[in-house]
Design a protein around this motif. Sequence first.
Motif, PDB file in Angstrom:
ATOM      1  N   GLU A  19       0.735  -1.032  -0.065  1.00  0.00           N
ATOM      2  CA  GLU A  19       0.184  -0.100  -0.001  1.00  0.00           C
ATOM      3  C   GLU A  19       0.924   1.322  -0.160  1.00  0.00           C
ATOM      4  O   GLU A  19       2.128   1.052   0.374  1.00  0.00           O
ATOM      5  N   PRO A  20       0.536   2.232  -0.537  1.00  0.00           N
ATOM      6  CA  PRO A  20       1.194   3.651  -0.444  1.00  0.00           C
ATOM      7  C   PRO A  20       1.119   4.091   1.128  1.00  0.00           C
ATOM      8  O   PRO A  20       0.179   3.742   1.913  1.00  0.00           O
ATOM      9  N   PRO A  21       2.091   5.104   1.204  1.00  0.00           N
ATOM     10  CA  PRO A  21       1.939   5.748   2.645  1.00  0.00           C
ATOM     11  C   PRO A  21       0.598   5.948   2.852  1.00  0.00           C
ATOM     12  O   PRO A  21       0.035   6.829   2.034  1.00  0.00           O
ATOM     13  N   GLY A  22       0.124   5.846   4.013  1.00  0.00           N
ATOM     14  CA  GLY A  22      -1.342   6.217   4.364  1.00  0.00           C
ATOM     15  C   GLY A  22      -2.374   5.226   4.039  1.00  0.00           C
ATOM     16  O   GLY A  22      -3.409   5.521   4.636  1.00  0.00           O
ATOM     17  N   LEU A  56       4.498   1.233   1.594  1.00  0.00           N
ATOM     18  CA  LEU A  56       6.047   1.615   0.934  1.00  0.00           C
ATOM     19  C   LEU A  56       5.734   2.765  -0.150  1.00  0.00           C
ATOM     20  O   LEU A  56       4.455   2.983  -0.954  1.00  0.00           O
ATOM     21  N   ASP A  57       6.666   3.658   0.062  1.00  0.00           N
ATOM     22  CA  ASP A  57       6.630   4.757  -1.118  1.00  0.00           C
ATOM     23  C   ASP A  57       7.560   4.321  -2.160  1.00  0.00           C
ATOM     24  O   ASP A  57       8.747   4.538  -1.988  1.00  0.00           O
ATOM     25  N   VAL A  58       7.000   3.677  -3.284  1.00  0.00           N
ATOM     26  CA  VAL A  58       7.897   2.978  -4.464  1.00  0.00           C
ATOM     27  C   VAL A  58       8.396   3.990  -5.131  1.00  0.00           C
ATOM     28  O   VAL A  58       9.426   3.751  -5.972  1.00  0.00           O
ATOM     29  N   GLY A  88      11.982   2.555  -0.422  1.00  0.00           N
ATOM     30  CA  GLY A  88      10.726   1.888  -0.987  1.00  0.00           C
ATOM     31  C   GLY A  88      10.676   0.984  -1.988  1.00  0.00           C
ATOM     32  O   GLY A  88       9.958  -0.298  -2.066  1.00  0.00           O
ATOM     33  N   ARG A  89      11.473   1.286  -3.126  1.00  0.00           N
ATOM     34  CA  ARG A  89      11.437   0.654  -4.577  1.00  0.00           C
ATOM     35  C   ARG A  89      12.257  -0.792  -4.005  1.00  0.00           C
ATOM     36  O   ARG A  89      11.977  -1.708  -4.344  1.00  0.00           O
ATOM     37  N   GLU A  90      13.268  -0.514  -3.316  1.00  0.00           N
ATOM     38  CA  GLU A  90      14.322  -1.737  -2.799  1.00  0.00           C
ATOM     39  C   GLU A  90      13.454  -2.713  -2.222  1.00  0.00           C
ATOM     40  O   GLU A  90      13.588  -4.003  -2.307  1.00  0.00           O
ATOM     41  N   VAL A  91      12.707  -2.242  -1.069  1.00  0.00           N
ATOM     42  CA  VAL A  91      11.874  -3.123  -0.361  1.00  0.00           C
ATOM     43  C   VAL A  91      10.979  -4.021  -1.328  1.00  0.00           C
ATOM     44  O   VAL A  91      10.846  -5.324  -1.239  1.00  0.00           O
ATOM     45  N   LEU A  92      10.169  -3.304  -2.107  1.00  0.00           N
ATOM     46  CA  LEU A  92       9.363  -3.936  -3.069  1.00  0.00           C
ATOM     47  C   LEU A  92       9.861  -4.898  -3.947  1.00  0.00           C
ATOM     48  O   LEU A  92       9.584  -6.050  -4.275  1.00  0.00           O
TER      49      LEU A  92
END
Length: 123
Positions: free
Chosen positions: A37-40, A75-77, A82-86
């Motif tokens: 999900e996006p932040p929030g 995550l904020d991709v 955020g992109r690295e975690v994804l």
Amino acid sequence: MPEPLQGLRVVEFAIAIQGPLVGGFLADMGADVVKVEPPGGDPNRWHTGVNWTAPPETPGAQFLSVSHGKRSIALDVHTDIGREVLMRLVDRADVFVSNFREDSLERMGLGYDELAKRNERLV
């Protein structure tokens, strides 16, 4: 008795109803689904409708009906971390579910060709 999709790892990068509903069906059949999900949170999480009397932090029924049985991560991709975690989630996944348009995914570096470079078995 094992579920039919037990052991299948799914990364769900979807919002609203149709994408999360697919992830919900996979989770119902035993897949391990991680909802990104996006932040929030997914905007659908806070859609409550008219005459909602529950506390404001209570997720709406529409969100709950398509998100049961999943784990979630915000995550904020659009950031490096955020992109690295994804991408680390994608590295271990069998399935990537999204309802974003392909050109939007490609702009984010999340098109099929890019993801398949990291994980050849990804569907």
